[in-house]
Design an enzyme around this catalytic site. Structure first.
Site, short mmCIF file in Angstrom:
data_model
loop_
_atom_site.label_atom_id
_atom_site.label_comp_id
_atom_site.label_asym_id
_atom_site.label_seq_id
_atom_site.Cartn_x
_atom_site.Cartn_y
_atom_site.Cartn_z
CE LYS A 23 -15.73 -29.71 -55.75
NZ LYS A 23 -15.18 -28.34 -55.73
NE ARG A 93 -10.92 -30.26 -58.66
CZ ARG A 93 -10.24 -29.31 -58.02
NH1 ARG A 93 -10.60 -28.96 -56.81
NH2 ARG A 93 -9.22 -28.71 -58.59
N GLY A 102 -12.88 -27.86 -47.86
CA GLY A 102 -11.66 -28.41 -47.30
C GLY A 102 -11.84 -29.61 -46.40
CG MET A 104 -15.24 -34.80 -47.37
SD MET A 104 -16.78 -35.38 -48.08
CE MET A 104 -17.41 -33.91 -48.86
CG HIS A 459 -8.40 -25.29 -44.94
ND1 HIS A 459 -8.14 -25.35 -43.59
CD2 HIS A 459 -9.36 -26.20 -45.17
CE1 HIS A 459 -8.89 -26.27 -43.04
NE2 HIS A 459 -9.65 -26.81 -43.97
NE ARG A 567 -35.64 -17.51 -15.77
CZ ARG A 567 -34.94 -17.70 -16.89
NH1 ARG A 567 -34.75 -18.92 -17.33
NH2 ARG A 567 -34.45 -16.69 -17.55
NE ARG A 624 -40.35 -20.82 -13.01
CZ ARG A 624 -39.19 -21.33 -13.42
NH1 ARG A 624 -39.18 -22.22 -14.40
NH2 ARG A 624 -38.04 -20.95 -12.88
CD GLU A 759 -42.12 -27.32 -14.82
OE1 GLU A 759 -40.91 -27.14 -15.02
OE2 GLU A 759 -42.81 -26.58 -14.09
N GLY A 780 -42.64 -26.15 -20.44
CA GLY A 780 -41.27 -26.05 -19.90
C GLY A 780 -40.46 -27.21 -20.42
CB THR A 781 -39.20 -27.90 -23.83
OG1 THR A 781 -38.52 -26.66 -24.00
CG2 THR A 781 -40.56 -27.82 -24.50
CG ASN A 782 -35.17 -25.88 -20.32
OD1 ASN A 782 -35.08 -25.99 -21.54
ND2 ASN A 782 -34.98 -24.73 -19.70
CG ASP A 783 -37.57 -29.18 -15.14
OD1 ASP A 783 -36.37 -29.49 -15.19
OD2 ASP A 783 -38.07 -28.50 -14.23
CB CYS A 847 -41.16 -20.35 -21.23
SG CYS A 847 -41.59 -21.53 -19.92
CE1 TYR A 867 -45.11 -18.17 -24.41
CE2 TYR A 867 -47.49 -18.06 -24.65
CZ TYR A 867 -46.37 -18.36 -23.89
OH TYR A 867 -46.52 -18.86 -22.62
#
Length: 890
Positions: A23, A93, A102, A104, A459, A567, A624, A759, A780-783, A847, A867
């Site tokens: 602002k 303000r 809205g 703050m 708002h 899977r 897999r 993983e 396998g970024t989850n595990d 993945c 990928y």
């Protein structure tokens, strides 16, 4: 010299948003461009952060600089702060670097006391206006600075409005306003035990402090959490000469967007309220007129505003959100900032502005948010069902189409209850007379918003559009009673808990649920254009996680370039296959019996793979092998115990009892204290001979047969949960023998690769060894996240993870939603570098769920993956995020 904490508007510019807030930077830019901006100055975001660092104390020099800046404003305006003859009043303000509508606080008319009040009345020759301004100051100061319950002030105001013929605040007489001021001051003293401050500097600095503190108010913190904004930014405070829209019918206030924030249409969109101050429009005190109506009320002002709006959009190269006030026939600009908009509008505006030569394709790609692409795929009401509901009289009210989309849920009349119900999984529509920033928690957890009062820039509308929630505002036909938790429409009563549906695109309110349908992705021309541009600039390929042919076809429709994760175990859960899988597991050490069941499973698996290969038509398909623990395919232990107990009590079915008992023995034998780190993944293939061999046979039989029918096949076999190179070596050698044997039997060759999923943390550490036998790595970024942190995905969220992020601030975000680039990311980078050192042409991808997260995708681009793979419905947003990563990291 002390640090510079205060900047006059003419000392800033548009590039200083981090220091002056959005602002403040906008006001500075407009001032320097010669637009009609009331004089003022900005206290920086650095001052805010210093205030908190000093345990709620203003930094040294800030108050002195504020007084010095006020003297400059006094000289410019010819007025004096606290003067009894020609008083200068100011607004205080907030202003973060990114719009937080809205969230703050704002205080208007600062500088009024009994003496300056008389000066203002005499100078303006309008006693009513002066007392109206004073009652607003007492109310806003009491609510915002002193945290007095606003209901006390509202009840007094409503009591006096009810005495007038028109029932509006503009109908209040001077005498009524004088009495309201007396009652407001009495409320203030009753609640605080002190008089309302007459010292104008005390008002100013207390209001400034209140704005600083609002940075860590509940609603602001909630908004930042949901929009992934940092607490470290702080807010600026803008102190601006008051201009008054409440001086009569030749005055007013308005909010407008240079394009329609709902549809993206290139037409001025907004509202104007005669004889009102700025907060009246967004608070929904009265239902305003459309901005186009200003052309009839005051054609010259309207045209001047239109010209300024066009100029500002051209200057900023983006749709602008403008606030303005007309005082006695003179226009003043109070704000310009990039306007919040719905997903469809965002995409259309970006595409249109490229066509108009305002921005480039690359700027358009960077401007559209990946989550806006995701939202475009969300459902809306089925037109036939909606028309039927209208015919049946289920449409009970109409309001303003304040934010597009559709939602169904139970009506709830209180923000806190809405949050509580939504947290339990209940779909909620929040229903309020009008919303205030205090409602933001419930608003953001609801399926939609319905308000009785307010307009398209209220708002509720602004928050809904920014959060892509459907909103119907200003539905004046309903009468809400929050005490009874109900609303009425004529004789019809809708109670809390009743199901309602709202259509924010058309402003319709229905009783009961309405059928929802998916968006037709293929008919979204603007979205298709953005994604075509994105595909031009991205390096990362985007694959999809697809377990069935239908998933693969859907993914291709969304632009997937391959299957990054199929899977195979999901195929085992089909109803007709489950008994065969159970039989295979029950065979235990009976190799001949297990093979019998595996032979029964083979045709099912082969058919599944044929369907996927046909759908992919030569695109890479990464399959897999079986991954979960064996117990997941069996009945639950607790259920079996209950059934066995019941059978024993009844003593009626010995055969069933024997079968259940045998099954329980098997389940008990497979029980593991920590099954996610037990007999699963590659360990199943090694410990249960024949299982993964059957899967590979099915894959290659399917691939060869599809290839012989003329469809190209490209398959990659992924061996999961490898932690030691010998696991991978044994499995690959065994399975590749099967693959070669099948191709010889079928008389057909298909291209294939063997690789592994990274993983397990140890796999990342010994990636150089694994690359001897793996032609590709898929992270396998989850595990990997689960094992690196030592957090159970199934338990952490409920038990402690939410508190770690929101309350204790231990983590900046949920690491299962967005990749921990510092810790888990270091393992990924190490594995990439080590894998390439052994095998320079190794294929690298991801993945896990992070494959659809924009921040994670940026990391994967930088680390050099080929990928990302995500769910089919996230493919489109991943395409855009990949392009943005490429453009940001040139």
């Amino acid at each position: 010299m002390s640090k510079k904490w205060v900047y006059l508007f003419n000392e800033g510019n548009r590039t200083m948003a981090e220091l002056l807030g959005g602002k403040g930077a906008g006001l500075a830019e407009m001032t320097n461009a010669g637009l009609p901006v009331p004089p003022g100055f900005t206290i920086t975001t650095e001052a805010c952060l210093a205030y908190f660092a000093a345990v709620n104390s203003f930094p040294e020099g800030m108050q002195t600089q504020t007084r010095e800046a006020m003297q400059v404003i006094e000289k410019t305006t010819g007025k004096k702060f606290g003067d009894t003859v020609n008083p200068l009043l100011v607004s205080v303000r907030s202003g973060a670097r990114v719009s937080m509508p809205g969230m703050m606080d704002t205080v208007l008319n600062v500088g009024l006391n009994p003496e300056t009040l008389q000066g203002l009345a005499a100078k303006s020759n309008n006693e009513r206006f002066a007392y109206d301004a004073y009652r607003r100051l007492i109310s806003m100061f009491g609510r915002i600075v002193k945290d007095i319950d606003g209901k006390y002030f509202d009840d007094v105001l409503n009591e006096y409005k009810a005495k007038t013929e028109g029932k509006r605040d503009t109908d209040l007489t001077v005498d009524m306003l004088k009495e309201i001021v007396v009652e407001y001051k009495a409320i203030y003293k009753r609640e605080l035990g002190e008089e309302f401050p007459d010292d104008v500097w005390a008002q100013l600095f207390q209001a400034t402090e209140a704005v600083f503190k609002s940075w860590f108010g509940n609603k602001a913190v909630t908004y930042r959490r949901l929009n992934k904004m940092s607490d470290e930014w702080g807010t600026a405070v803008n102190i601006c000469t008051m201009v008054f829209g409440n001086m009569g019918d030749d005055s007013g206030t308005g909010v407008a967007f240079t394009r329609n924030p709902n549809t993206g249409e290139h037409a001025l969109f907004g509202e104007y309220l005669i004889n009102a101050q700025g907060e009246d429009v967004v608070a929904g005190i009265r239902t305003p007129m459309a901005i186009s109506e200003l052309a009839k009320v005051n054609p010259a002002i309207y045209q001047q505003f239109v010209d300024l709006a066009r100029m500002l959009e051209a200057h900023y190269h983006d749709m602008q959100d403008l606030e303005f006030t007309v005082e006695k026939g003179k226009l003043y600009m109070l704000q310009t900032r990039s306007g919040k908009r719905g997903a469809r509008a965002s995409i259309k505006i970006a595409v249109d502005q490229v066509g108009e030569g305002i921005i480039t394709e690359q700027e358009a790609v960077l401007r559209v948010k990946p989550e806006e692409v995701d939202i475009m795929l969300h459902p809306f009401f089925d037109s036939d069902s909606k028309q039927a509901a209208v015919k049946e009289g289920l449409m009970i009210a109409k309001g303003l189409n304040a934010s597009p989309g559709a939602g169904t849920g139970v009506a709830v009349f209180d923000s806190a209850r809405a949050m509580a119900l939504a947290a339990k999984g209940t779909d909620v529509i929040l229903v309020r007379p009008e919303t205030s920033p205090e409602d933001v928690g419930g608003m953001l957890m609801s399926r939609g918003l319905l308000t009785q009062h307010g307009g398209a820039t209220s708002h509720a509308a602004v928050v809904a559009r920014g959060s892509n929630l459907p909103c119907v505002a200003g539905a004046e036909g309903i009468n809400i009673n929050t005490d009874l938790r109900q609303f009425t429409v004529g004789s019809r009563v809708v109670k809390e808990g009743d199901v309602i549906s709202i259509d924010g695109t058309e402003g319709m309110v229905f009783i009961g649920p309405i059928k929802m349908v998916d968006v037709d992705f293929n008919k979204e021309a603007d979205l298709a254009m953005i994604l075509r541009w994105a595909d031009k600039y991205r390096r990362l390929r985007v694959y999809a996680n697809a377990d069935y042919p239908r998933d693969a076809k859907r993914a291709i429709n969304f632009g997937a370039q391959g299957v990054g994760l199929c899977r195979t175990e999901h195929m085992f859960f089909e109803k007709e296959r489950r008994p065969i899988v159970v039989g295979m597991i029950m065979a235990k050490n009976d190799g001949e019996l297990r093979q019998k069941y595996l032979d029964e499973l083979l045709p099912f698996q082969r058919s599944d793979f044929e369907g996927i290969f046909e759908a992919m038509n030569g695109l890479p398909t990464i399959i897999r092998l079986i991954d979960p623990p064996m117990h997941e395919f069996l009945p639950k232990r607790e259920t079996l115990i209950e059934e066995i107990t019941e059978l024993r009590c009844k003593d009626s079915d010995p055969k069933a009892l024997a079968e259940k008992t045998k099954m329980l023995e098997l389940v008990e034998s497979l029980w593991e204290a920590n099954p996610m780190m037990g007999l699963r993944g590659c360990r199943v293939g090694l410990m249960m001979p024949g299982v993964t061999e059957m899967q590979v046979r099915a894959i290659f039989e399917a691939g060869c047969r599809v290839a012989k029918r003329g469809t190209k096949v490209s398959v990659e076999i992924m061996i999961p949960l490898v932690g030691h190179v010998n696991e991978l070596k044994l499995e690959r050698e065994k399975l590749e023998r099967v693959a070669k044997a099948v191709m010889a039997e079928e008389g057909s060759e298909i291209p294939y690769m063997f690789g592994t999923m990274i993983e397990v943390p140890r796999a990342a550490l010994v990636a150089d060894e694994l690359a001897q036998y793996a032609e590709f790595f898929s992270f396998g970024t989850n595990d990997l996240t689960q094992m690196t942190f030592g957090y159970s995905r199934d338990d952490a969220e409920e038990k402690f993870l939410r508190a770690y992020v929101n309350d204790l601030k231990i983590l900046p975000f949920d690491p299962f939603q967005s990749l921990d680039q510092v810790g888990v990311g270091k393992l990924v980078r190490m594995a990439v570098e080590a894998g390439k050192a052994t095998r320079p042409d190794i294929e690298l991808g991801i993945c896990g769920e992070h494959g659809g997260d924009p921040a994670s995708i940026d990391f994967f681009h930088r680390v050099g993956l080929k990928y990302v793979s995500c769910s089919p419905y996230r493919v489109s947003q991943a395409r855009l995020a990949a392009a943005q990563a490429a453009l940001r990291n040139k």
